[in-house]
Design a protein around this motif. Structure first.
Motif, PDB file in Angstrom:
ATOM      1  N   ASP A 119       0.852  -1.191   0.000  1.00 31.77           N
ATOM      2  CA  ASP A 119       0.000   0.000   0.000  1.00 31.77           C
ATOM      3  C   ASP A 119       0.890   1.245   0.000  1.00 31.77           C
ATOM      4  OD1 ASP A 119      -1.517   2.298   1.309  1.00 31.77           O
ATOM      5  OD2 ASP A 119      -3.127   0.823   1.078  1.00 31.77           O
ATOM      6  N   THR A 122       0.376   4.336   0.690  1.00 27.16           N
ATOM      7  CA  THR A 122       0.208   5.224   1.842  1.00 27.16           C
ATOM      8  C   THR A 122       1.019   4.723   3.028  1.00 27.16           C
ATOM      9  OG1 THR A 122      -2.012   5.878   1.139  1.00 27.16           O
ATOM     10  CG2 THR A 122      -1.458   6.205   3.464  1.00 27.16           C
ATOM     11  N   PHE A 123       0.908   3.416   3.316  1.00 24.24           N
ATOM     12  CA  PHE A 123       1.647   2.848   4.440  1.00 24.24           C
ATOM     13  C   PHE A 123       3.144   2.761   4.139  1.00 24.24           C
ATOM     14  CE2 PHE A 123      -2.634   1.160   5.398  1.00 24.24           C
ATOM     15  CZ  PHE A 123      -2.758   1.657   6.688  1.00 24.24           C
ATOM     16  N   ALA A 166       4.832   4.962   2.387  1.00 26.17           N
ATOM     17  CA  ALA A 166       5.344   6.318   2.614  1.00 26.17           C
ATOM     18  C   ALA A 166       5.467   6.606   4.104  1.00 26.17           C
ATOM     19  CB  ALA A 166       4.428   7.336   1.947  1.00 26.17           C
ATOM     20  N   LEU A 167       4.487   6.152   4.886  1.00 23.83           N
ATOM     21  CA  LEU A 167       4.544   6.337   6.335  1.00 23.83           C
ATOM     22  C   LEU A 167       5.749   5.620   6.919  1.00 23.83           C
ATOM     23  CD1 LEU A 167       3.406   7.161   9.102  1.00 23.83           C
ATOM     24  CD2 LEU A 167       1.960   5.106   9.015  1.00 23.83           C
TER      25      LEU A 167
END
Length: 236
Positions: free
Chosen positions: A136, A138-139, A141-142
């Motif tokens: 994913d 988003t995760f 990048a986190l």
């Protein structure tokens, strides 16, 4: 003197045992069969451990009776003759791997945990280890931002450490600031979330103290011990 034809008399040319009976050839045959069976079992285990050494990330889904039989050059029925179920086979493989690694869990105590972990990790280092990327975006990048923040924090506090030492300390902190670690403490060890949080912060505080007091992680033999110039060491 025994009469001819009486019980116990030996016939010419017929070998007899001490008790007068015929030789027990089956004892030798049984012993030979036992040796052959033991050799076949070892052959199956050797083939299975070879397969495990080829599997990435200890993914045993493809470690089946059929795959082991094919590698050992025997029929599946032969494997089942020695291991009643696939679970029995896998248990035997794991015991074999533990023996290869020199790990003996029955004698584990607080003083030997570190050595046992070192032996285990050294052994695991011989296996193929592939990355497990976060799919994913988003995760992913986190995770990048989180690891960058950890590196930055450690670099500021350990300016005279080598890059390897800083990376080792950062990796230790990262281990206790991760969802898999939290989930394992809650689901496997049955800690409630508050207890899991306290456990993680306790371990992290020990690592923090080690960094602040200059207790460097031990370097593997042969590694360069010269401190590197980090981003916070350079003068502007």
């Amino acid at each position: 003197m025994a009469r001819a034809g009486s019980a116990g008399a030996s016939e010419p040319g017929k070998p007899r045992t001490v008790d007068g009976g015929p030789p027990r050839a089956h004892s030798y045959e049984n012993s030979q069969r036992s040796r052959q069976a033991a050799a076949t079992r070892e052959r199956i285990l050797a083939a299975a451990t070879e397969l495990v050494h080829e599997l990435p990330n200890w993914d045993w889904r493809s470690l089946t009776v059929r795959a082991v039989a094919r590698r050992a050059g025997v029929n599946e029925s032969t494997v089942y003759r020695h291991f009643a179920t696939e679970r029995n086979l896998r248990d035997a493989i794991l015991r074999q791997l533990e023996a290869e690694a020199g790990v003996e869990l029955t004698s584990l105590n607080l003083g030997t945990i570190g050595q046992t972990i070192a032996q285990t990790y050294t052994y695991l280092g011989r296996f193929p280890i592939g990355s497990r990327p976060i799919t994913d975006p988003t995760f992913a990048a986190l995770d990048e931002r989180r690891r960058a923040a950890l590196r930055d924090a450690v670099s500021q506090a350990a300016t005279d450490w080598t890059s390897d030492e800083r990376e080792m300390a950062t990796a230790a902190l990262d281990t206790y600031w991760s969802l898999p670690t939290f989930e394992r403490m809650v689901t496997t060890w049955n800690l409630d979330p508050a207890a899991a949080t306290s456990t993680a912060t306790w371990v992290i505080s020990l690592i923090e103290t080690a960094i602040r007091t200059g207790q460097r992680p031990p370097q593997p033999a042969g590694r360069d011990q010269t401190p590197d110039i980090g981003p916070h060491d350079a003068t502007s």
